[in-house]
Design a protein around this motif. Structure first.
Motif, PDB file in Angstrom:
ATOM      1  N   ALA A   1       0.849  -1.200   0.000  1.00 55.84           N
ATOM      2  CA  ALA A   1       0.000   0.000   0.000  1.00 55.84           C
ATOM      3  C   ALA A   1       0.876   1.238   0.000  1.00 55.84           C
ATOM      4  CB  ALA A   1      -0.914   0.006   1.221  1.00 55.84           C
TER       5      ALA A   1
ATOM      6  N   SER B   1      -2.594   5.812   2.772  1.00 56.26           N
ATOM      7  CA  SER B   1      -3.780   5.212   2.150  1.00 56.26           C
ATOM      8  C   SER B   1      -4.655   4.553   3.212  1.00 56.26           C
ATOM      9  CB  SER B   1      -3.385   4.139   1.135  1.00 56.26           C
ATOM     10  OG  SER B   1      -2.693   4.687   0.059  1.00 56.26           O
TER      11      SER B   1
ATOM     12  N   VAL C   1      -7.222   1.785   4.237  1.00 62.96           N
ATOM     13  CA  VAL C   1      -7.600   0.476   3.703  1.00 62.96           C
ATOM     14  C   VAL C   1      -8.763  -0.097   4.496  1.00 62.96           C
ATOM     15  CG1 VAL C   1      -5.301  -0.028   2.806  1.00 62.96           C
ATOM     16  CG2 VAL C   1      -5.908  -0.792   5.094  1.00 62.96           C
TER      17      VAL C   1
ATOM     18  N   ASP D   1       4.801   3.823   2.215  1.00 65.15           N
ATOM     19  CA  ASP D   1       4.805   2.921   1.072  1.00 65.15           C
ATOM     20  C   ASP D   1       5.513   1.651   1.534  1.00 65.15           C
ATOM     21  OD1 ASP D   1       3.922   5.187  -0.246  1.00 65.15           O
ATOM     22  OD2 ASP D   1       5.488   5.182  -1.768  1.00 65.15           O
TER      23      ASP D   1
ATOM     24  N   CYS E   1      -8.587  -0.620  -1.104  1.00 67.12           N
ATOM     25  CA  CYS E   1      -7.922   0.653  -0.826  1.00 67.12           C
ATOM     26  C   CYS E   1      -8.950   1.753  -1.060  1.00 67.12           C
ATOM     27  CB  CYS E   1      -6.744   0.864  -1.761  1.00 67.12           C
ATOM     28  SG  CYS E   1      -5.238   0.215  -1.092  1.00 67.12           S
TER      29      CYS E   1
ATOM     30  N   CYS F   1      -3.208  -0.070  -3.707  1.00 68.50           N
ATOM     31  CA  CYS F   1      -2.749  -1.175  -2.879  1.00 68.50           C
ATOM     32  C   CYS F   1      -3.070  -2.453  -3.602  1.00 68.50           C
ATOM     33  CB  CYS F   1      -3.355  -1.160  -1.483  1.00 68.50           C
ATOM     34  SG  CYS F   1      -5.090  -1.539  -1.368  1.00 68.50           S
TER      35      CYS F   1
END
Length: 107
Positions: A9, A13, A15, A62, A86, A91
């Motif tokens: 991912a 982000s 999730v 990341d 995501c 992701c």
């Protein structure tokens, strides 16, 4: 016994991960924990019956993250399904995530 799954991912982000019984009612008490690459617990969810969700867990970098899916009380077992979404950014699986994993016992 438990299932360990990884996905990649992008930083910041959010999730969503869902775990649910694949057969409807079962002795499964779903429990999930999402960990950073360094092993820090980021988010977790558990519940009964059937479906639990980690919603809007923001990943910090990341990287590749680890999800552990198990049975909360350690006594039940059953087929389950996982889904990953995501909510922003990219992701995806670092390794293939099938939809059905069996059986789950323990935590």
């Amino acid at each position: 016994m438990f299932g360990t799954y990884t996905f990649s991912a992008k930083a910041q982000s959010p999730v969503r991960v869902r775990m649910r019984s694949a057969t409807g009612f079962s002795a499964l008490y779903p429990h999930m924990r999402l960990y950073s690459p360094g092993g820090a617990l980021l988010c977790q969810a558990s519940g009964y019956p059937g479906t639990v969700e980690i919603d809007r867990c923001v990943v910090p970098a990341d990287a590749t993250y680890t999800l552990i899916a198990t049975n909360y009380n350690g006594a039940g077992q059953g087929d389950y399904m996982l889904s990953l979404l995501c909510l922003a950014g990219d992701c995806g699986p670092a390794m293939p995530m099938a939809t059905n994993y069996v059986p789950v016992v323990g935590r």
